[in-house]
Design an enzyme around this catalytic site. Structure first.
Site, PDB file in Angstrom:
ATOM      1  N   CYS A  71      -1.748 -10.790   5.473  1.00  0.00           N
ATOM      2  CA  CYS A  71      -1.582 -10.729   3.944  1.00  0.00           C
ATOM      3  C   CYS A  71      -2.892 -11.165   3.420  1.00  0.00           C
ATOM      4  O   CYS A  71      -3.686 -10.242   2.535  1.00  0.00           O
ATOM      5  CB  CYS A  71      -0.219 -11.095   3.337  1.00  0.00           C
ATOM      6  SG  CYS A  71      -0.104 -12.978   3.308  1.00  0.00           S
ATOM      7  N   HIS A 121       2.920 -15.687   0.507  1.00  0.00           N
ATOM      8  CA  HIS A 121       2.338 -14.280   0.568  1.00  0.00           C
ATOM      9  C   HIS A 121       1.509 -13.763  -0.517  1.00  0.00           C
ATOM     10  O   HIS A 121       1.790 -14.377  -1.649  1.00  0.00           O
ATOM     11  CB  HIS A 121       3.654 -13.238   0.784  1.00  0.00           C
ATOM     12  CG  HIS A 121       3.346 -12.028   1.084  1.00  0.00           C
ATOM     13  ND1 HIS A 121       2.721 -11.481   2.431  1.00  0.00           N
ATOM     14  CD2 HIS A 121       3.375 -10.792   0.469  1.00  0.00           C
ATOM     15  CE1 HIS A 121       2.736 -10.393   2.390  1.00  0.00           C
ATOM     16  NE2 HIS A 121       2.960  -9.838   1.326  1.00  0.00           N
ATOM     17  N   HIS A 133      -0.105  -4.529   0.411  1.00  0.00           N
ATOM     18  CA  HIS A 133      -0.089  -5.694   1.280  1.00  0.00           C
ATOM     19  C   HIS A 133      -0.097  -5.273   2.713  1.00  0.00           C
ATOM     20  O   HIS A 133       0.473  -4.174   3.010  1.00  0.00           O
ATOM     21  CB  HIS A 133       1.098  -6.694   0.618  1.00  0.00           C
ATOM     22  CG  HIS A 133       2.481  -6.284   0.761  1.00  0.00           C
ATOM     23  ND1 HIS A 133       3.264  -6.940   1.356  1.00  0.00           N
ATOM     24  CD2 HIS A 133       2.867  -4.933   0.690  1.00  0.00           C
ATOM     25  CE1 HIS A 133       4.472  -6.327   1.309  1.00  0.00           C
ATOM     26  NE2 HIS A 133       4.263  -5.124   0.950  1.00  0.00           N
TER      27      HIS A 133
END
Length: 157
Positions: A71, A121, A133
């Site tokens: 990520c 994240h 993402h």
């Protein structure tokens, strides 16, 4: 008086008529302090397009591109391509950005997912409640709706 008749007088009272006139004849208005914001928005939009161009790239923990990403590797790679340096992890990236409210978010801002005070994240805001993402092992870079309210937003400057 209809709503249509009120529009010109409301614009004049708001002081926007001259700006609209300039726009209509191709003029421009320089507003002190906004040049940096405008160029930052352009870079963020470019970074967003770079992330989108990686659609389908496999997730790999610790990967920073150009073919595999985790990520924060995707956000780091996307902004690096437009000349902006970000730290390696999602939490470090959060600490490096200018924090903004959800009501001020715009395409190209970073979206940080958190549990309590821990960021776990990150993705790049694409508009309409969606992010680009690299989600998890076994997945690929993709566009997805934000699935929780436990998010913070940051702007790269």
């Amino acid at each position: 008086m209809t709503a249509l008749n009120r529009v010109p007088s409301m614009m004049a009272r708001a002081g926007t008529a001259s700006a609209l006139t300039l726009a209509a004849v191709g003029g421009s208005v320089a507003v002190p302090g906004l040049a940096g914001e405008a160029s930052a928005a352009t870079l963020a939009t470019k970074a967003l397009h770079i992330a989108a161009s990686k659609k389908g790239s496999p997730y790999q923990y610790g990967a920073t591109g150009p073919r595999r990403f985790d990520c924060s590797g995707l956000t780091l790679y996307s902004f690096k391509k437009v000349g902006k340096k970000l730290p390696r992890t999602a939490a470090q990236q959060y600490n490096k950005t200018r924090h903004i409210s959800a009501s001020h978010r715009r395409a190209g801002d970073l979206v940080f997912f958190h549990s309590g005070s821990s960021v776990y994240h990150v993705g790049i805001y694409a508009g309409k409640g969606r992010i680009w993402h690299a989600p998890k092992t076994g997945a690929v870079v993709r566009l997805e709706k934000i699935w929780t309210r436990s998010v913070w937003y940051g702007r790269v400057s």
